[in-house]
Design an enzyme around this catalytic site. Sequence first.
Site, mmCIF file in Angstrom:
data_model
loop_
_atom_site.group_PDB
_atom_site.id
_atom_site.type_symbol
_atom_site.label_atom_id
_atom_site.label_comp_id
_atom_site.label_asym_id
_atom_site.label_seq_id
_atom_site.Cartn_x
_atom_site.Cartn_y
_atom_site.Cartn_z
ATOM 1 N N ARG A 141 58.049 61.680 50.419
ATOM 2 C CA ARG A 141 59.141 62.188 51.076
ATOM 3 C C ARG A 141 57.598 64.399 50.908
ATOM 4 N NH1 ARG A 141 63.975 62.386 48.313
ATOM 5 N NH2 ARG A 141 65.021 60.699 49.351
ATOM 6 N N ARG A 194 61.408 69.375 51.935
ATOM 7 C CA ARG A 194 62.026 70.753 51.491
ATOM 8 C C ARG A 194 61.549 71.414 50.578
ATOM 9 N NH1 ARG A 194 68.054 69.370 51.887
ATOM 10 N NH2 ARG A 194 67.186 67.623 51.282
ATOM 11 N N ARG A 231 61.606 74.747 59.598
ATOM 12 C CA ARG A 231 62.689 74.946 60.252
ATOM 13 C C ARG A 231 63.470 75.490 60.130
ATOM 14 N NH1 ARG A 231 66.080 72.102 60.544
ATOM 15 N NH2 ARG A 231 67.359 70.900 58.416
ATOM 16 N N ASP A 288 61.922 59.918 60.113
ATOM 17 C CA ASP A 288 62.813 59.723 59.063
ATOM 18 C C ASP A 288 63.244 58.535 59.971
ATOM 19 O OD1 ASP A 288 66.037 59.612 59.206
ATOM 20 O OD2 ASP A 288 64.866 60.951 57.944
ATOM 21 N N TYR A 309 73.429 52.164 57.307
ATOM 22 C CA TYR A 309 73.283 53.820 57.524
ATOM 23 C C TYR A 309 74.007 53.829 58.972
ATOM 24 C CZ TYR A 309 70.423 56.539 54.343
ATOM 25 O OH TYR A 309 69.993 57.022 53.794
#
Length: 362
Positions: free
Chosen positions: A32, A36, A45, A83, A159
């Site tokens: 990652r 963020r 974003r 992703d 998921y």
Amino acid sequence: MTTDTFPPLRNDLILRAARGEATERAPVWVMRQAGRYLPEFREVRKDHEFFEVCRTPALATKITLQPIQRYTGLVDASIIFSDILVIPQAMGMEVLMNPGPQFPDPLVTPADVSKLREVVNVQKELGYVFDAITQTRNELKGEVPLIGFCGAPWTLFAYMIEGGGSKTLQKAKTWLFKYPEESKALLLRIADVCVDFLVGQVKAGAQLLQVFDSWAGELSPHDFSIFSYPTLLHISTSVRRRLAAENLHSTPIILFAKGANHALGFLAKNAGYDVLGLDWMIDPAEARRVVGDSVALQGNMDPNVLYGGKDAIEAAVKRMSEGFREGKGGWIANLGHGITPGVDPEDLRWFFECIHKYSHQS
């Protein structure tokens, strides 16, 4: 596409380590790393929804390059911004990110598998990832290699049935125990899409691959061997066979089966991966003792150490480096899971600097 199409690679440290070669120091990247915690990521974003970024090659390329530009000379690999849940999307499921993943219409019973596409044309459904990889590979100008990735079938299966994150995976595990044969069939369908996706990423320009089995540790050793491992083996063997058939260079493959440290020795001998990623719940020296010299290792500092300040980071890196230096075999420095959003980018810089300082081979 051939490697001659792209700018020559100037830093092959991670490729050498992935092949088990001794390197002058450990190559380093973090999961990652394009994410963020970076203000420049958050700026992009503001105007673009998460999957819009994934599906727009220019934006995915821009974000993939952000940590490489910020930490020039300190980080040894880039990983394409995407992703793991693009595969369920390619199979016909809707996935939202608010901010975590949500499936408005998850699979409830095996009858719901009929909602999925019978045949997945990966080029059509996921060509935007391939385009982003090719564009990124060119714009990297050979500074560092580019990693492509996918989620592992068990993690994606969970998921798709849970409809998002879960602390218990009760719904997904109900399938395993109540509908074992149907579960195996769906897991294999997912694995076949993973194979097509990974091969496509190499053809587009990816130089390493990583398979994320983020929920591997939620299965007992027995259930891992029955439901997850066969698909992981299917991926490694099928990808290698397909690449060889198309005369493509052998591409190192990393498996990160988070929480499945009980299986490290077995995976090292049998799963067909070049590198095994480690979470922070195992000592590096113990991991090396368990796997021997047959595979390279990647990891494994607890991501939360990055909140502990420079002294804590330095001490953890020094201890980790000493552990990985025991025995032979390649080592790729990384965290034991993905970096979290609240980390100060300068503390990550210090982590990279400490790796450069302490990971030299003696």
